[in-house]
Design a protein around this motif. Structure first.
Motif, PDB file in Angstrom:
ATOM      1  N   GLY A  29       0.939  -1.230  -0.016  1.00 27.97           N
ATOM      2  CA  GLY A  29       0.094   0.064   0.020  1.00 27.97           C
ATOM      3  C   GLY A  29       0.807   1.180  -0.203  1.00 27.97           C
ATOM      4  O   GLY A  29       0.286   2.553  -0.166  1.00 27.97           O
ATOM      5  N   GLU A  30       2.017   1.127  -0.107  1.00 27.59           N
ATOM      6  CA  GLU A  30       2.976   2.535   0.025  1.00 27.59           C
ATOM      7  C   GLU A  30       2.881   2.913  -1.424  1.00 27.59           C
ATOM      8  O   GLU A  30       2.599   2.434  -2.536  1.00 27.59           O
ATOM      9  N   ARG A  31       3.141   4.392  -1.272  1.00 24.89           N
ATOM     10  CA  ARG A  31       3.270   5.275  -2.627  1.00 24.89           C
ATOM     11  C   ARG A  31       4.790   4.889  -3.076  1.00 24.89           C
ATOM     12  O   ARG A  31       5.695   4.914  -2.152  1.00 24.89           O
ATOM     13  N   ILE A  32       4.968   4.590  -4.344  1.00 21.11           N
ATOM     14  CA  ILE A  32       6.179   4.200  -4.951  1.00 21.11           C
ATOM     15  C   ILE A  32       6.836   5.360  -5.852  1.00 21.11           C
ATOM     16  O   ILE A  32       6.345   5.437  -7.007  1.00 21.11           O
ATOM     17  N   ARG A  33       7.591   6.231  -5.597  1.00 21.01           N
ATOM     18  CA  ARG A  33       8.286   7.278  -6.337  1.00 21.01           C
ATOM     19  C   ARG A  33       9.444   6.671  -7.155  1.00 21.01           C
ATOM     20  O   ARG A  33      10.240   5.854  -6.481  1.00 21.01           O
TER      21      ARG A  33
ATOM     22  N   LYS B 246       9.917   4.273  -1.481  1.00 20.97           N
ATOM     23  CA  LYS B 246       8.520   4.036  -0.702  1.00 20.97           C
ATOM     24  C   LYS B 246       8.193   4.780  -0.099  1.00 20.97           C
ATOM     25  O   LYS B 246       8.869   5.005   1.074  1.00 20.97           O
ATOM     26  N   VAL B 247       6.976   5.371   0.117  1.00 21.92           N
ATOM     27  CA  VAL B 247       6.549   6.256   1.075  1.00 21.92           C
ATOM     28  C   VAL B 247       5.226   5.643   1.957  1.00 21.92           C
ATOM     29  O   VAL B 247       4.060   5.331   1.039  1.00 21.92           O
ATOM     30  N   ASN B 248       5.578   5.765   3.022  1.00 25.33           N
ATOM     31  CA  ASN B 248       4.281   4.960   3.974  1.00 25.33           C
ATOM     32  C   ASN B 248       3.889   5.871   4.987  1.00 25.33           C
ATOM     33  O   ASN B 248       4.665   5.727   5.979  1.00 25.33           O
TER      34      ASN B 248
ATOM     35  N   ASP C 117       4.708   8.656   7.410  1.00 29.28           N
ATOM     36  CA  ASP C 117       5.947   9.266   7.776  1.00 29.28           C
ATOM     37  C   ASP C 117       7.301   8.418   7.670  1.00 29.28           C
ATOM     38  O   ASP C 117       8.298   9.000   8.070  1.00 29.28           O
ATOM     39  N   PHE C 118       6.943   7.293   7.138  1.00 29.86           N
ATOM     40  CA  PHE C 118       8.151   6.449   6.876  1.00 29.86           C
ATOM     41  C   PHE C 118       8.358   6.182   5.385  1.00 29.86           C
ATOM     42  O   PHE C 118       7.614   6.205   4.654  1.00 29.86           O
ATOM     43  N   ASN C 119       9.749   6.077   4.992  1.00 24.49           N
ATOM     44  CA  ASN C 119      10.017   6.067   3.536  1.00 24.49           C
ATOM     45  C   ASN C 119      11.479   5.021   3.607  1.00 24.49           C
ATOM     46  O   ASN C 119      12.373   4.964   4.584  1.00 24.49           O
ATOM     47  N   GLU C 120      11.577   4.231   2.506  1.00 26.00           N
ATOM     48  CA  GLU C 120      12.471   3.510   2.198  1.00 26.00           C
ATOM     49  C   GLU C 120      13.209   3.508   0.824  1.00 26.00           C
ATOM     50  O   GLU C 120      12.321   3.938  -0.125  1.00 26.00           O
TER      51      GLU C 120
ATOM     52  N   ASP D 191      12.407  -4.835   4.522  1.00 33.94           N
ATOM     53  CA  ASP D 191      11.315  -5.202   5.134  1.00 33.94           C
ATOM     54  C   ASP D 191      10.703  -4.581   6.420  1.00 33.94           C
ATOM     55  O   ASP D 191      11.654  -4.112   7.269  1.00 33.94           O
ATOM     56  N   ASN D 192       9.840  -4.194   6.598  1.00 33.91           N
ATOM     57  CA  ASN D 192       9.282  -3.564   7.987  1.00 33.91           C
ATOM     58  C   ASN D 192       9.096  -4.683   8.780  1.00 33.91           C
ATOM     59  O   ASN D 192       8.651  -5.783   8.732  1.00 33.91           O
TER      60      ASN D 192
END
Length: 423
Positions: A56-60, A80-82, A84-87, A188-189
């Motif tokens: 479900g993340e937004r993927i830039r 990947k943005v979910n 306030d967390f991004n990776e 992985d989270n």
């Protein structure tokens, strides 16, 4: 700014139909956001499938792929943005993919495919097994597919265990590392509250280090072992991560008024960290440099003045690096062997100069972005969301980080990890 320039692209879906491969993207331009479909090549498609499993993340997608002169490959990244967390994860790509992005940025509408393509059944990318099935189908596509599968396996061998977490939307995002020596597969989270001691220990079972020795800094009358090891890293590649079962804390941009506090916390916890000091600050705080060195911390060069070295000529950055080394060595009385470029910005010429100074390049693959955090909880949240095993964390000398550090160390200890400092 050019008319209707593309500023951001977001990956919406990936599709494979017959021998063609597509990605549906949302492109944000000066004049608004549009969705379109771009054709991509099969090798890049498979790489994107490998890093794209989404919850479900937004993927830039990065608009600026780069060339790795050491591996002789092009690479790019997804963010990947979910909440306030991004990776940030890396993937190899092709010249064809780069050309498609270039045409997109130039607003060349001949690169687009009809949106009907996006309505065809898409390859699901929400779980790793589905990506594996897609990769497995490559073997049934003839000689080209066989070559591609071999390439993918070789790339996976390079990328295994390495996770790319880079600086994102601030000054540390100015120049992501030019070398992708340790490309990321995925990060992985982890919900640490659901982890028990035995599963953690099994998951973080150590992989062998190439060259290491245990460091014992305990006093002669004490039999307590320190909970860290010292690793001599390779000179012929950049170090982005560690094998599973190991973790490293590194501190950039010091020394400062916080250096001694950080060192005292590390020493009390019987672990150690690597400090990448700025030469100009080392001249201002020589006692802090000496204290970190005396307590067994690893001391590295982070340039003389934290300037973007790749923006200068060779003579300029050679002087910059050498001046920082001389300042640090005057205090530690030992050669400086580790270098981390400011902003992660490095190219082949700068890397060659680092080697000439008998140093090795130390990068990172975990970034809590503590430099912009106001509260220790903001920093700790990151540690609890990512898998720490194999991570090299980039931290900074500031009050919130000092406050969070004891909890950070305890969390990493609870994961049954061995701490590493670098030679």
């Amino acid at each position: 700014m050019e008319t209707n320039t593309v500023q951001i692209i977001e990956l919406l879906s990936l599709e494979a139909r017959s021998a063609s491969f597509y990605m549906t993207i949302g492109a944000t331009r000066n004049e608004g956001r549009t969705e379109c479909v771009l054709e991509i090549d099969e090798p890049t498609y498979i790489q994107l499938v490998a890093v794209n499993p989404s919850d479900g993340e937004r993927i830039r997608l990065s608009l600026h792929p780069k060339w790795d002169p050491y591996r002789q490959i092009y690479y790019s990244m997804v963010i990947k943005v979910n909440g306030d967390f991004n990776e940030t994860l890396y993937f190899t790509c092709s010249e064809f993919y780069m050309d498609q992005l270039k045409r997109l940025k130039e607003d060349d509408d001949t690169v687009y495919h009809p949106m009907e393509a996006a309505r065809q059944p898409a390859v699901e990318t929400s779980a790793a097994p589905k990506a594996k099935k897609q990769a497995a189908r490559v073997w049934r596509r003839g000689p080209f597919a066989l070559k591609l599968a071999i390439f993918t396996l070789l790339a996976a061998a390079v990328m295994m265990g390495m996770e790319g977490k880079l600086l994102s939307d601030t000054q540390h995002a100015m120049n992501p590392p030019v070398n992708a020596a340790e490309l990321a597969v995925r990060q992985d989270n982890v919900d640490s509250s659901q982890e028990q001691a035995a599963p953690v220990a099994a998951a973080n079972k150590k992989e062998p280090l190439q060259v290491s020795q245990t460091v014992l800094n305990a006093s002669p009358e004490s039999e307590e072992r320190q909970l860290y090891e010292r690793l001599r890293i390779d000179a012929d590649k950049f170090t982005y991560g560690l094998p599973k079962g190991y973790v490293a804390l590194t501190f950039d941009d010091g020394p400062s008024v916080y250096t001694k506090q950080i060192v005292d916390i590390l020493t009390e916890e019987k672990v150690a960290a690597s400090f990448l000091f700025v030469g100009k600050k080392a001249q201002q705080y020589p006692d802090a440099v000496a204290y970190a060195d005396e307590q067994g911390m690893s001391i590295g060069n982070h340039s003389w003045d934290h300037t973007k070295l790749t923006a200068h000529n060779q003579k300029s950055y050679k002087t910059n690096i050498h001046k920082a080394n001389k300042t640090l060595e005057a205090t530690t009385k030992e050669p400086v062997t580790i270098f981390r470029p400011p902003y992660g910005a490095i190219n082949a010429a700068l890397a060659a100069n680092v080697l000439d100074e008998d140093m090795k390049v130390l990068m990172w693959n975990r970034d809590p972005e503590d430099w912009k955090a106001d509260k220790p909880e903001d920093i700790l949240r990151y540690f609890h969301k990512v898998d720490p095993s194999g991570g090299i964390y980039v931290l900074h000398e500031k009050a919130a980080t000092v406050e969070a550090l004891p909890d950070i160390i305890q969390y990493l200890k609870d994961q049954q990890l061995t701490f590493i400092i670098f030679n």
